[in-house]
Design an enzyme around this catalytic site. Structure first.
Site, short mmCIF file in Angstrom:
data_model
loop_
_atom_site.label_atom_id
_atom_site.label_comp_id
_atom_site.label_asym_id
_atom_site.label_seq_id
_atom_site.Cartn_x
_atom_site.Cartn_y
_atom_site.Cartn_z
N TYR A 150 0.84 -1.20 0.00
CA TYR A 150 0.00 0.00 0.00
C TYR A 150 0.87 1.25 0.00
CZ TYR A 150 -3.74 3.19 1.54
OH TYR A 150 -4.65 4.22 1.64
N ASP A 151 1.81 1.33 0.97
CA ASP A 151 2.61 2.54 1.12
C ASP A 151 3.46 2.82 -0.12
OD1 ASP A 151 1.62 1.99 3.63
OD2 ASP A 151 3.51 2.20 4.70
N PHE A 196 -14.38 -0.19 16.60
CA PHE A 196 -14.79 0.19 17.95
C PHE A 196 -16.30 0.45 18.03
CE2 PHE A 196 -10.48 1.98 19.72
CZ PHE A 196 -9.91 0.74 19.53
N GLN A 281 2.61 7.31 15.74
CA GLN A 281 1.89 8.58 15.86
C GLN A 281 1.62 9.14 14.46
OE1 GLN A 281 4.56 11.10 18.07
NE2 GLN A 281 6.15 11.02 16.53
P1 NAD Z 1 -12.76 1.91 0.11
O1 NAD Z 1 -12.12 0.58 0.18
O2 NAD Z 1 -14.09 2.10 0.73
O3 NAD Z 1 -12.84 2.42 -1.40
C1 NAD Z 1 -11.97 2.00 -2.42
C2 NAD Z 1 -12.81 1.65 -3.63
O4 NAD Z 1 -11.93 1.26 -4.71
C3 NAD Z 1 -13.75 0.47 -3.39
O5 NAD Z 1 -15.04 0.79 -3.84
C4 NAD Z 1 -13.12 -0.67 -4.19
O6 NAD Z 1 -14.06 -1.62 -4.62
C5 NAD Z 1 -12.46 0.09 -5.31
N1 NAD Z 1 -11.34 -0.62 -5.96
C6 NAD Z 1 -10.32 -1.27 -5.34
N2 NAD Z 1 -9.49 -1.78 -6.25
C7 NAD Z 1 -10.00 -1.45 -7.47
C8 NAD Z 1 -9.59 -1.70 -8.81
N3 NAD Z 1 -8.48 -2.39 -9.09
N4 NAD Z 1 -10.36 -1.21 -9.81
C9 NAD Z 1 -11.49 -0.52 -9.55
N5 NAD Z 1 -11.93 -0.25 -8.31
C10 NAD Z 1 -11.18 -0.71 -7.28
O7 NAD Z 1 -11.71 2.93 0.74
P2 NAD Z 1 -11.83 4.51 1.00
O8 NAD Z 1 -11.59 4.72 2.43
O9 NAD Z 1 -13.04 5.07 0.37
O10 NAD Z 1 -10.54 5.01 0.22
C11 NAD Z 1 -10.62 5.66 -1.05
C12 NAD Z 1 -9.23 6.14 -1.45
O11 NAD Z 1 -8.73 7.07 -0.48
C13 NAD Z 1 -8.22 5.01 -1.55
O12 NAD Z 1 -7.37 5.27 -2.66
C14 NAD Z 1 -7.43 5.14 -0.27
O13 NAD Z 1 -6.13 4.68 -0.42
C15 NAD Z 1 -7.47 6.64 -0.02
N6 NAD Z 1 -7.31 6.94 1.42
C16 NAD Z 1 -8.33 6.73 2.32
C17 NAD Z 1 -8.12 7.03 3.66
C18 NAD Z 1 -9.21 6.83 4.68
O14 NAD Z 1 -8.97 7.09 5.86
N7 NAD Z 1 -10.41 6.45 4.34
C19 NAD Z 1 -6.87 7.53 4.09
C20 NAD Z 1 -5.87 7.70 3.15
C21 NAD Z 1 -6.09 7.43 1.81
N1 UDP Z 2 -6.44 -0.47 16.04
C1 UDP Z 2 -6.84 -0.96 17.28
N2 UDP Z 2 -7.91 -1.80 17.33
C2 UDP Z 2 -8.63 -2.15 16.23
C3 UDP Z 2 -8.23 -1.65 14.96
C4 UDP Z 2 -7.12 -0.82 14.91
O1 UDP Z 2 -6.23 -0.66 18.31
O2 UDP Z 2 -9.60 -2.91 16.37
C5 UDP Z 2 -5.29 0.45 15.98
C6 UDP Z 2 -4.24 0.11 14.93
O3 UDP Z 2 -3.28 -0.79 15.46
C7 UDP Z 2 -3.64 1.48 14.64
C8 UDP Z 2 -4.83 2.43 14.80
O4 UDP Z 2 -5.79 1.72 15.59
O5 UDP Z 2 -2.66 1.80 15.60
C9 UDP Z 2 -5.45 2.86 13.49
O6 UDP Z 2 -5.71 1.69 12.72
P1 UDP Z 2 -6.45 1.75 11.31
O7 UDP Z 2 -6.30 0.40 10.68
O8 UDP Z 2 -7.81 2.31 11.46
O9 UDP Z 2 -5.63 2.84 10.48
P2 UDP Z 2 -4.07 3.00 10.09
O10 UDP Z 2 -3.24 2.13 10.97
O11 UDP Z 2 -3.99 2.59 8.68
O12 UDP Z 2 -3.81 4.43 10.35
#
Ligand code: NAD
Ligand code: UDP
Ligand code: UDP
Length: 320
Positions: A150-151, A196, A281
């Protein structure tokens, strides 16, 4: 009503997901035509059910790792699983989605001269050694751990966006999104806010990973979508990357306490091992967003948790 010149045809990839469905809704409300593309890996038709009757809304089942030939004015590239459980399910496909998906959408934007937005992430900072994180920080990312698909996929997508900008003069907008929550989050994707709330509503134990002292900064979805719209509307010389998130920082234990109080739940807290490479953090420095977008979040954690809890409460009742 938008005039013919103002009305745009906008592609949202990942439009049936959590953020994508809110974005599609907002763009339709703003008077645009929306093409929602999704392969339904983590998104659902349920998320966009309310939009299907709108004649300006179109749905395409498609995987962004394959080419797509359509005509659009703007593209928001959101397709990618976002939670560790889902992006680690098929990590090779996750990297392909970020990298091949970016190439295809950039190729499309180049051919039709569309402006293109990339949903990047705070994960490009990895487990950060600079706090809070400004956009100038290059990050601290493990290139071969379980979060790397992902990263590093998202980091490579940023590279591609900036190279298409430099090489082909594409108009790009890159948002680095920090943890966002709200209605339509996937109930089983393991993210902390949804976990949660669901656990509290079901009276099940709240699972704290590690000792719960790690921090995150949580942004309510409506605030985030406003930032997307403002970023897309900036002058062509502003590309980002720009941090979009809420700088209010909470420990995971504090989040659990808030959820317990607002749901009135009696769930107990249980402690489980911290996942590998879990960032200690995270808090965005949003100076740039304030300056360039005139934006900062308005909705506090407690205000945003209320509609999110109501959504999951309703979801759990109707699923039974
Ligand atoms: P989500 O999983 O709800 O949405 C992602 C969507 O992409 C889904 O509908 C999934 O079916 C679709 N998808 C996945 N792979 C695909 C592919 N190969 N072709 C077509 N569609 C595909 O997640 P989200 O939280 O809505 O995230 C949306 C975007 O924002 C993502 O790119 C994610 O990385 C980014 N993002 C979200 C957060 C967050 O906190 N929600 C934080 C950082 C970045
Ligand atoms: N986390 C937790 N309990 C859960 C799910 C997540 O303590 O049931 C923690 C997780 O280890 C992380 C933080 O909550 O430290 C945020 O996790 P999340 O997967 O929501 O987002 P990300 O780690 O991608 O920021
Ligand atoms: N592409 C697409 N739709 C288009 C134009 C291109 O999906 O309308 C894809 C196609 O798969 C191509 C990729 O985008 O390989 C990159 O396009 P670009 O024009 O940058 O490079 P090239 O066509 O030379 O590979």
């Amino acid at each position: 009503m938008k005039s013919v010149e103002q009305k745009k045809r906008i592609l949202v990839t990942g439009g049936a997901g959590f953020l994508g469905s809110h974005l599609c809704e907002r763009l339709l409300t703003d008077g645009h035509e929306v093409i929602c593309l999704d392969n339904y890996f983590t998104g659902t038709k349920q998320n966009i059910l309310g939009l299907l009757d709108n004649p300006y809304f179109e749905l395409i089942r498609h995987d962004v790792t394959f080419p797509l030939y359509i005509e659009v004015d703007e593209i928001y590239n959101l397709a990618c699983p976002a939670s560790p459980i889902h992006y680690q399910f098929d990590p090779v496909q996750t990297t392909k989605t970020s990298v091949h998906g970016a190439i295809n959408m950039l190729g499309l934007a180049k051919r039709v001269k569309a402006k293109i937005f990339q949903a990047s992430t705070s994960e490009v900072y990895g487990d950060p050694q600079v706090h809070p994180q400004p956009e100038s920080y290059w990050g601290h990312v493990n290139p071969n751990g379980i979060r790397s698909c992902y990263d590093e996929g998202k980091r490579c997508a940023e590279t591609l966006f900036f190279d298409y900008h430099r090489q082909h003069k594409l108009r790009i907008k890159v948002a680095r999104i920090f943890n966002t929550y709200g209605p339509r989050m996937h109930p089983n994707d393991g993210r902390v806010v949804s976990n949660f709330i669901v656990q509290a509503l079901l009276g099940e134990p709240i699972t704290i990973y590690g000792d719960g002292s790690q921090t995150r900064s949580f942004c309510y979805v409506d605030d985030l979508i406003e930032a997307f719209i403002r970023l897309m509307a900036t002058e062509d010389d502003f590309t980002g990357p720009v941090n979009t998130g809420n700088p209010g920082e909470f420990t995971i234990l504090q989040l659990a306490e808030n959820v317990l109080e607002l749901t009135g739940s009696k769930s107990e807290l249980i402690f489980k091992p911290l996942p590998q490479d879990d960032p200690r953090q995270r808090r965005p420095d949003i100076t740039l967003a304030k300056e360039k977008l005139g934006w900062e979040p308005k909705i506090s954690l407690r205000e945003g948790l209320l509609p999110t809890i109501a959504y999951f409460d309703d979801f759990l009742r109707t699923q039974k």
